[in-house]
Structure formats: structure tokens, C-alpha cells
Scaffold this motif. Structure first.
Motif, PDB file in Angstrom:
ATOM      1  N   ILE A 112      21.802  41.466  42.524  1.00  0.00           N
ATOM      2  CA  ILE A 112      20.597  42.159  42.998  1.00  0.00           C
ATOM      3  C   ILE A 112      20.918  43.167  44.107  1.00  0.00           C
ATOM      4  N   GLY A 113      22.209  43.445  44.276  1.00  0.00           N
ATOM      5  CA  GLY A 113      22.601  44.458  45.253  1.00  0.00           C
ATOM      6  C   GLY A 113      23.052  43.931  46.591  1.00  0.00           C
ATOM      7  N   GLY A 114      23.270  42.618  46.715  1.00  0.00           N
ATOM      8  CA  GLY A 114      23.716  42.047  47.979  1.00  0.00           C
ATOM      9  C   GLY A 114      25.135  42.465  48.330  1.00  0.00           C
ATOM     10  N   GLN A 115      25.365  42.687  49.612  1.00  0.00           N
ATOM     11  CA  GLN A 115      26.695  43.008  50.122  1.00  0.00           C
ATOM     12  C   GLN A 115      27.094  41.922  51.117  1.00  0.00           C
ATOM     13  N   LYS A 116      28.304  41.401  50.941  1.00  0.00           N
ATOM     14  CA  LYS A 116      28.738  40.256  51.739  1.00  0.00           C
ATOM     15  C   LYS A 116      29.439  40.715  53.017  1.00  0.00           C
ATOM     16  N   LEU A 117      29.095  40.075  54.116  1.00  0.00           N
ATOM     17  CA  LEU A 117      29.777  40.309  55.381  1.00  0.00           C
ATOM     18  C   LEU A 117      29.996  38.975  56.076  1.00  0.00           C
ATOM     19  N   ASP A 118      30.505  39.017  57.296  1.00  0.00           N
ATOM     20  CA  ASP A 118      30.774  37.785  58.048  1.00  0.00           C
ATOM     21  C   ASP A 118      30.543  38.074  59.522  1.00  0.00           C
ATOM     22  N   MET A 119      29.655  37.338  60.144  1.00  0.00           N
ATOM     23  CA  MET A 119      29.313  37.561  61.549  1.00  0.00           C
ATOM     24  C   MET A 119      29.829  36.418  62.414  1.00  0.00           C
ATOM     25  N   PRO A 120      30.038  36.671  63.722  1.00  0.00           N
ATOM     26  CA  PRO A 120      30.573  35.629  64.608  1.00  0.00           C
ATOM     27  C   PRO A 120      29.624  34.438  64.736  1.00  0.00           C
ATOM     28  N   SER A 121      30.196  33.276  64.885  1.00  0.00           N
ATOM     29  CA  SER A 121      29.383  32.089  65.171  1.00  0.00           C
ATOM     30  C   SER A 121      28.884  32.097  66.604  1.00  0.00           C
ATOM     31  N   LEU A 122      29.649  32.712  67.505  1.00  0.00           N
ATOM     32  CA  LEU A 122      29.223  32.845  68.904  1.00  0.00           C
ATOM     33  C   LEU A 122      28.192  33.969  68.998  1.00  0.00           C
ATOM     34  N   CYS A 123      26.980  33.620  69.379  1.00  0.00           N
ATOM     35  CA  CYS A 123      25.885  34.595  69.471  1.00  0.00           C
ATOM     36  C   CYS A 123      25.486  34.775  70.934  1.00  0.00           C
ATOM     37  N   SER A 124      25.310  36.007  71.337  1.00  0.00           N
ATOM     38  CA  SER A 124      24.999  36.318  72.730  1.00  0.00           C
ATOM     39  C   SER A 124      23.602  35.838  73.123  1.00  0.00           C
ATOM     40  N   ALA A 125      23.516  35.174  74.266  1.00  0.00           N
ATOM     41  CA  ALA A 125      22.214  34.732  74.775  1.00  0.00           C
ATOM     42  C   ALA A 125      21.319  35.928  75.073  1.00  0.00           C
ATOM     43  N   LYS A 126      21.920  37.063  75.422  1.00  0.00           N
ATOM     44  CA  LYS A 126      21.138  38.262  75.734  1.00  0.00           C
ATOM     45  C   LYS A 126      20.267  38.664  74.549  1.00  0.00           C
ATOM     46  N   LEU A 127      20.844  38.618  73.327  1.00  0.00           N
ATOM     47  CA  LEU A 127      20.079  38.980  72.132  1.00  0.00           C
ATOM     48  C   LEU A 127      18.964  37.975  71.878  1.00  0.00           C
ATOM     49  N   TRP A 128      19.286  36.702  72.059  1.00  0.00           N
ATOM     50  CA  TRP A 128      18.293  35.656  71.793  1.00  0.00           C
ATOM     51  C   TRP A 128      17.168  35.681  72.833  1.00  0.00           C
ATOM     52  N   ARG A 129      17.494  36.046  74.058  1.00  0.00           N
ATOM     53  CA  ARG A 129      16.449  36.146  75.078  1.00  0.00           C
ATOM     54  C   ARG A 129      15.527  37.337  74.797  1.00  0.00           C
ATOM     55  N   ALA A 130      16.095  38.384  74.195  1.00  0.00           N
ATOM     56  CA  ALA A 130      15.286  39.566  73.891  1.00  0.00           C
ATOM     57  C   ALA A 130      14.161  39.239  72.913  1.00  0.00           C
ATOM     58  N   THR A 131      14.410  38.308  71.992  1.00  0.00           N
ATOM     59  CA  THR A 131      13.372  37.930  71.025  1.00  0.00           C
ATOM     60  C   THR A 131      12.555  36.728  71.478  1.00  0.00           C
ATOM     61  N   GLY A 132      12.937  36.109  72.602  1.00  0.00           N
ATOM     62  CA  GLY A 132      12.218  34.947  73.111  1.00  0.00           C
ATOM     63  C   GLY A 132      12.638  33.636  72.486  1.00  0.00           C
ATOM     64  N   ARG A 133      13.625  33.671  71.597  1.00  0.00           N
ATOM     65  CA  ARG A 133      13.979  32.431  70.885  1.00  0.00           C
ATOM     66  C   ARG A 133      14.946  31.549  71.677  1.00  0.00           C
ATOM     67  N   TRP A 134      15.576  32.087  72.704  1.00  0.00           N
ATOM     68  CA  TRP A 134      16.444  31.247  73.546  1.00  0.00           C
ATOM     69  C   TRP A 134      15.629  30.116  74.166  1.00  0.00           C
ATOM     70  N   GLN A 135      14.429  30.444  74.624  1.00  0.00           N
ATOM     71  CA  GLN A 135      13.548  29.416  75.182  1.00  0.00           C
ATOM     72  C   GLN A 135      12.814  28.656  74.083  1.00  0.00           C
ATOM     73  N   LEU A 136      12.409  29.356  73.012  1.00  0.00           N
ATOM     74  CA  LEU A 136      11.622  28.743  71.948  1.00  0.00           C
ATOM     75  C   LEU A 136      12.379  27.618  71.256  1.00  0.00           C
ATOM     76  N   MET A 137      13.656  27.830  70.949  1.00  0.00           N
ATOM     77  CA  MET A 137      14.427  26.821  70.222  1.00  0.00           C
ATOM     78  C   MET A 137      14.996  25.759  71.148  1.00  0.00           C
ATOM     79  N   GLY A 138      15.197  26.100  72.394  1.00  0.00           N
ATOM     80  CA  GLY A 138      15.560  25.103  73.405  1.00  0.00           C
ATOM     81  C   GLY A 138      16.754  24.251  73.052  1.00  0.00           C
TER      82      GLY A 138
END
Length: 475
Positions: A112-138
Motif C-alpha cells: 500500500i506504499g509503506g516505506q520502512k525506517l528505524d527510529m531511536p528507542s531513546l526519545c527526547s523528553a523535550k518532544l514529549w513535553r511539547a505534546t503534554g504526554r510526558w505528564q499524561l503518561m506518567g
């Protein structure tokens, strides 16, 4: 010069005579004659088995944790081994089955047109705080700091990371969309109560796809495209699934569906209306309204294990990271997003839970780690002369049916009786088990063939066996 050579020979001769003889090559896991296909021998595999119930209980320490059939069977047969609460070593047979499942997922996503990639398992807290999910997921997040006091989490999902990546592409045009980007990788969630083996763990494999479209209408078309691909995948696996209306939860968005395998041990309660076909997770319904919200018909409840989840995100994440494309009018516009997950290790465990008996694993045929197990007679038995014909049969199958190369396993533990090895083979769930017994010494030679998925036992000559195995499909 000749005098020097004579002196060297007279001196080196005694030294050479004292050199140790050359050593034979190390024994390998593959026993095969020169020029022949490699034979995979079971005795050389790292496949610990804990076939007694008391051994399995000892592995997980508490009997109450073995209430799930797939969990118990996977421990007994050495498919997994506990490493810590909710974490497991995936042993060789499981890795083979998982690799086959991933190949199938790749086929459906790329179709269906998918392209495969691979992203780091370590995710920056800065990005998660920007969406509010750092606190939401706790506490569900595994949080950590590096030596520079930068905060990270081990990714349970990658909406922030992928949206940030797309935002860095400043010259993205509407002509390039849609983009369907996916990965198959380890995910981490700090489950408060991991249980049921691979069905609810703290570390697991998941396929997650993120889609980027230039309009809401196009994003809904992509949504339907991915859902249809999920349906094809489960159909190919021979697994009956239910697609239900679901809550968006911490992922967010405006529309969501779950894909479930109906199972009594499932932690989700599903409802279905026989009148209009409406299906939903009960958490999305008003408990004060017991009837179907579409036709007011009666709803029937079942339990299910979630193996897939889809979300229409809209601009929830693209608006945070300013992820834009240049539209047909030459102006910047926010991309419309979707998110689509498949639990890879959960599908394996749920399939075993659905298809297996209490004593024996049954795989979706395409995922069986090996398709054929050959069992020669016991050494010292009356049928011992059939060992050589069985080894020849291995070569004949591999040469006549190239698609089965690497799918045949020789149970060369000939110190065990045929009965003991057949019991192990049935427990491990090879689709075809071929035994060389008394009739293998007859003319013409006949082999005893156990077709595990249909529970048939037939006696076939070599050509009949080849004709049967020629129909076997592999991924």
C-alpha cells in the motif's frame, strides 16, 4: 646454496616430525555430505525444553502466573525464557516465527506504499513535553537521564519523533504526499502488572506506521487502506479477528479502531449487534444505554485480545511541531496524520492461544518456525537401517522443493525412541512430521506422515510425500 639446503633439511626434519597432527574441523550445527544441501540437526539447536509442569512453575516462581495457555506452552517448549518481570529472551524458534511475521507485515505495508525506517528507542523528553504526554503518561514511561542531565524515555510509541522528523523537511510538496512511514522495533511500557507472557509485557515488538496526507479526505482514504491491509494480514494468518470502535486514549485524535482476536482471557470487553453489525469496545459506550447506538438492537458481549490499533490523528501532532507541506496554491499547510500499530510479539502469543491445544502448540501455518520435522529410528532398534534412507530423504526434499530449504529439521537425537521425539514434535507444532519406522524398510519404502494441522496420519512413498510437501506455502 645446496649445502645450506641440506643443513636446513637435516635440522628441520626432527622438528617437523614432532609437530602435532592437524586437528579435525570443529563440529558444526549443519551435518551434510560434500556437495549436498546443509542438514539442520535438532541436537545442535539452542532450544531448552522444560516439559514438566514443575520446571515451568519454577521459571516464573508463581503458579498463578501460568493461567494463560500460550504462556505455559511457550515456556515449556523453550520458545521464550524469563529475563525479568514482563521481559523475555526470545529463543531461536520464536525469532524464526517472528521474522516470518515481520516479512508478511512488510509485504502488506509495502503493497500500500509503506516505506520502512528505524527510529531511536531513546526519545527526547523535550518532544514529549511539547505534546503534554510526558505528564499524561506518567509512570507508564520508562524515564532516564544521560550524563548531561538530559531527560529521555524508552519509546512506547513514536508520534513525537516521527512528526518532528517530518517537520525538519522544509520543502515538502503536496505532490510528494501521502507518505506512509513505518518501523518494526522494540517498545517499552512500565506495566504495573505484566502477565500472560508475551500478551502483556514491559518490552515487546511492535509495527507502528505514521501517515501524512494533504487533506482530511485523503487521510481518511489512507485510514481505510491500512485497515484493509490489516484485515488481509489476519486472513493470511488464518486468524478470525474483530474490528471494533475504540477510544483514542493517550494517543489522541478523533477516530480509532482496535483489531481483536476473540479470547476468553482477553482484558477487553467487546460488544456486537447482530442486527446492524455495529461493534465496539465497551469503554466507548454510555453504560446507561445498554442497546446499540445505531439501531437500538441488543448487544452481545465477548472478550478479546487487542493485536492492532488504528488512529486518525488529524493535526494533533503536526500543529505542535509545525509540520507543514506546500499545497497546490503554493502556501504552507499542516499535514493530516494517522497512526497504526500491530503488536508483533502479541500476535504470535495470541495466535498460539487461539490455535493450540492444552498440550501442543499449533501455529498459523505460515509462521511455523520449521515446516517439516524428520524423525529417523532409534539407534540399536530393529529399524536402525532406516536412518540412512531418512537422511537421503532430507536431501531429496531440499533438492526437489527449493522453497523448503531451511524449513526442514532432522531430529537426530537417535538415543531417544521415536515415540519420545514424536511427542516433542507434536508439542512444538511442526505442520508435518515424517517418521521412518518399520515400513521405511519395505520395498517400496513408505514413511509415516503426521499432518499436525489436520490431525491426519498417512503412509506415503517418497514421491507421494514430495507431492504433499510441494503444496506447502512459505513466506
Amino acid at each position: 646454496m645446496e649445502r645450506l639446503l641440506r643443513r636446513w633439511r637435516s635440522f628441520s626434519g626432527p622438528l617437523l616430525s614432532r609437530c602435532p597432527p592437524s586437528q579435525p574441523p570443529l563440529c558444526r550445527a549443519y551435518h551434510h555430505p560434500p556437495g549436498r544441501v546443509k542438514r539442520l540437526a535438532l541436537s545442535r539447536f539452542f532450544q531448552p525444553q522444560n516439559l514438566r509442569e514443575d520446571q515451568v512453575v519454577g521459571l516464573e516462581s508463581r503458579v498463578s502466573e501460568l493461567t494463560c495457555k500460550s504462556h505455559r506452552l511457550m515456556l515449556q517448549t523453550g520458545l521464550i525464557h524469563p529475563a525479568g518481570p514482563g521481559c523475555y529472551h526470545y529463543l531461536p524458534f520464536t525469532v524464526r516465527a517472528m521474522e516470518k511475521l515481520i516479512r508478511m507485515i512488510d509485504q502488506e505495508m509495502q503493497a500500500i506504499g509503506g516505506q520502512k525506517l528505524d527510529m531511536p528507542s531513546l526519545c527526547s523528553a523535550k518532544l514529549w513535553r511539547a505534546t503534554g504526554r510526558w505528564q499524561l503518561m506518567g509512570k507508564e514511561l520508562f524515564q532516564l537521564q544521560d550524563r548531561h542531565n538530559k531527560e529521555y524515555c524508552l519509546g512506547p510509541t513514536h508520534e513525537e519523533a516521527i512528526t518532528s522528523l517530518m517537520a525538519s523537511q522544509k520543502t515538502l510538496s503536496y505532490r510528494q504526499l501521502p507518505h506512509l512511514l513505518y518501523q518494526v522495533t522494540r517498545k517499552f511500557r512500565d506495566e504495573p502488572r505484566p502477565r500472560f507472557g508475551l500478551l502483556r509485557g514491559r518490552e515487546f515488538y511492535m509495527k507502528d506506521m505514521y501517515t501524512f496526507d494533504c487533506s482530511a479526505e485523503a487521510a481518511h482514504q489512507t485510514y481505510d487502506l491500512v485497515c484493509d491491509a490489516y484485515g488481509r494480514l489476519f486472513d493470511r494468518l488464518g486468524l478470525r479477528f474483530v474490528r471494533v470502535q475504540a477510544a483514542v486514549g493517550s494517543i489522541g485524535g478523533t477516530m480509532s479502531h482496535e483489531f481483536h482476536l476473540p479470547l476468553n482471557i482477553g482484558e477487553d470487553t467487546l460488544t456486537a449487534c447482530s442486527n446492524c453489525g455495529f461493534t465496539a469496545n465497551v469503554e466507548t459506550l454510555d453504560p446507561k444505554q445498554p442497546n446499540c447506538p445505531v439501531c437500538q438492537g441488543k448487544l452481545a458481549e465477548t472478550k478479546g485480545v487487542e493485536v492492532g490499533h488504528t488512529f486518525y490523528l488529524g493535526t494533533k501532532y503536526s500543529s505542535v511541531f509545525n509540520t507543514e507541506f506546500i499545497n497546490a496554491q503554493g502556501k504552507p499547510s499542516l499535514v493530516e496524520m494517522g497512526c497504526y500499530g500491530l503488536g508483533v510479539t502479541r500476535i504470535l502469543a495470541a495466535a498460539i492461544e487461539v490455535l493450540s491445544t492444552e498440550e501442543c502448540i499449533r501455529w498459523p501455518r505460515l509462521l511455523a518456525p520449521y515446516q517439516v520435522c524428520l524423525i529417523p529410528p532409534k539407534k540399536g532398534s530393529k529399524e536402525e537401517m532406516a536412518i540412512e534412507p531418512m537422511e537421503t530423504l532430507y536431501d531429496n526434499i531440499a533438492e526437489a522443493l527449493p522453497q523448503l530449504q531451511g524449513e526442514i529439521l532432522l531430529d537426530d537425537r537417535t538415543h531417544l525412541t521415536i515415540g519420545n521425539r514424536l511427542k516433542d514434535a507434536k508439542k512444538l507444532g511442526y505442520p508435518f512430521v515424517v517418521i521412518a519406522g518399520k515400513r521405511a524398510l519395505e520395498q517400496p519404502c513408505h514413511f509415516e506422515v503426521w499432518c499436525q494441522n489436520t490431525e491426519e496420519v498417512v503412509f506415503l512413498p517418497k514421491q507421494g510425500l514430495l507431492d504433499l510437501l510441494r503444496k506447502v506455502q512459505v513466506v
